[in-house]
Motif scaffolding. Structure first.
Motif, PDB file in Angstrom:
ATOM      1  N   TYR A  48      54.456  20.452  38.482  1.00 52.66           N
ATOM      2  CA  TYR A  48      53.790  19.311  37.869  1.00 52.66           C
ATOM      3  C   TYR A  48      53.441  19.757  36.456  1.00 52.66           C
ATOM      4  O   TYR A  48      52.917  20.845  36.263  1.00 52.66           O
ATOM      5  N   GLU A  50      51.220  19.815  33.279  1.00 46.88           N
ATOM      6  CA  GLU A  50      49.857  19.537  32.845  1.00 46.88           C
ATOM      7  C   GLU A  50      49.582  20.251  31.531  1.00 46.88           C
ATOM      8  O   GLU A  50      50.050  21.361  31.324  1.00 46.88           O
ATOM      9  N   LYS A  54      43.735  18.574  28.641  1.00 49.02           N
ATOM     10  CA  LYS A  54      43.136  17.585  29.543  1.00 49.02           C
ATOM     11  C   LYS A  54      41.916  18.173  30.245  1.00 49.02           C
ATOM     12  O   LYS A  54      41.825  19.375  30.445  1.00 49.02           O
ATOM     13  N   GLU A  61      43.357  14.029  38.755  1.00 49.06           N
ATOM     14  CA  GLU A  61      43.871  12.666  38.951  1.00 49.06           C
ATOM     15  C   GLU A  61      45.389  12.626  38.776  1.00 49.06           C
ATOM     16  O   GLU A  61      46.096  11.978  39.552  1.00 49.06           O
ATOM     17  N   ASP A  62      45.897  13.332  37.757  1.00 47.64           N
ATOM     18  CA  ASP A  62      47.350  13.412  37.552  1.00 47.64           C
ATOM     19  C   ASP A  62      48.032  14.097  38.738  1.00 47.64           C
ATOM     20  O   ASP A  62      49.093  13.680  39.193  1.00 47.64           O
ATOM     21  N   LYS A  65      48.321  11.745  41.597  1.00 44.71           N
ATOM     22  CA  LYS A  65      49.399  10.764  41.381  1.00 44.71           C
ATOM     23  C   LYS A  65      50.747  11.374  41.756  1.00 44.71           C
ATOM     24  O   LYS A  65      51.573  10.723  42.406  1.00 44.71           O
ATOM     25  N   GLU A  66      50.986  12.613  41.334  1.00 42.14           N
ATOM     26  CA  GLU A  66      52.242  13.298  41.682  1.00 42.14           C
ATOM     27  C   GLU A  66      52.358  13.465  43.196  1.00 42.14           C
ATOM     28  O   GLU A  66      53.421  13.226  43.769  1.00 42.14           O
TER      29      GLU A  66
END
Length: 164
Positions: A48, A50, A54, A61-62, A65-66
């Motif tokens: 993922y 990132e 952030k 949260e990301d 979602k993944e």
């Protein structure tokens, strides 16, 4: 062989799967108990993307979602015992004796690695937690006949391959 975890083993597991914190039940809270560096490392391990700029909450949260996008596909490859464990955890957290439980459920570490389930260690107790948001995702497909058929087929293929 002792059933106790040595401090060295415990520290090594802590880096990868054990959260030294009172159990929490939201995915974001579970993940943000880790340091930002650990969160980015976990995301990188799972491929993922990132950015360090952030906040921890946005990264969590990301990440969720993944996880949501890949959930049904990834879980269709899990062994029957893991699916059964997820169903049990949908009813609430489960306190475990880590060594005997992990010996009986060696595939548990897949669920922990992909962060479907979180393992907390607090006041000398290990607790498996399925976050509330993850429960909601699972409720959408875990008892669906199409998912069950796909899961059964993939487990049968896995058994054939293992037999070869």
């Amino acid at each position: 062989m002792s059933e106790e975890l040595t401090q060295e083993t415990h520290d090594e597991l802590y880096v990868h799967i054990i959260i030294l914190h009172k159990p929490v039940f939201s995915f974001t809270k579970c993940l943000t108990t880790c340091s930002k560096e650990d969160m980015i490392s976990i995301a990188t391990d799972l491929r993922y993307k990132e950015r360090r700029s952030k906040t921890k909450t946005v990264i969590a949260e990301d990440f969720f979602k993944e996880l949501s996008l890949k959930s049904q596909h990834q879980l269709s490859f899990q062994p029957k015992d893991n699916i059964q464990l997820l169903k049990e955890l949908m009813n609430g957290p489960k306190e475990i004796d880590l060594i005997p439980f992990s010996r009986k459920n060696p595939d548990l570490f897949d669920l922990l690695y992909f962060h479907w389930v979180f393992l907390f260690y607090y006041e000398d107790t290990y607790t498996l937690v399925l976050p509330n948001e993850t429960k909601e995702i699972l409720q959408n497909f875990i008892d669906d006949p199409d998912f069950k058929e796909e899961h059964k087929r993939k487990n049968l293929l896995h058994a054939y391959i293992e037999g070869l």
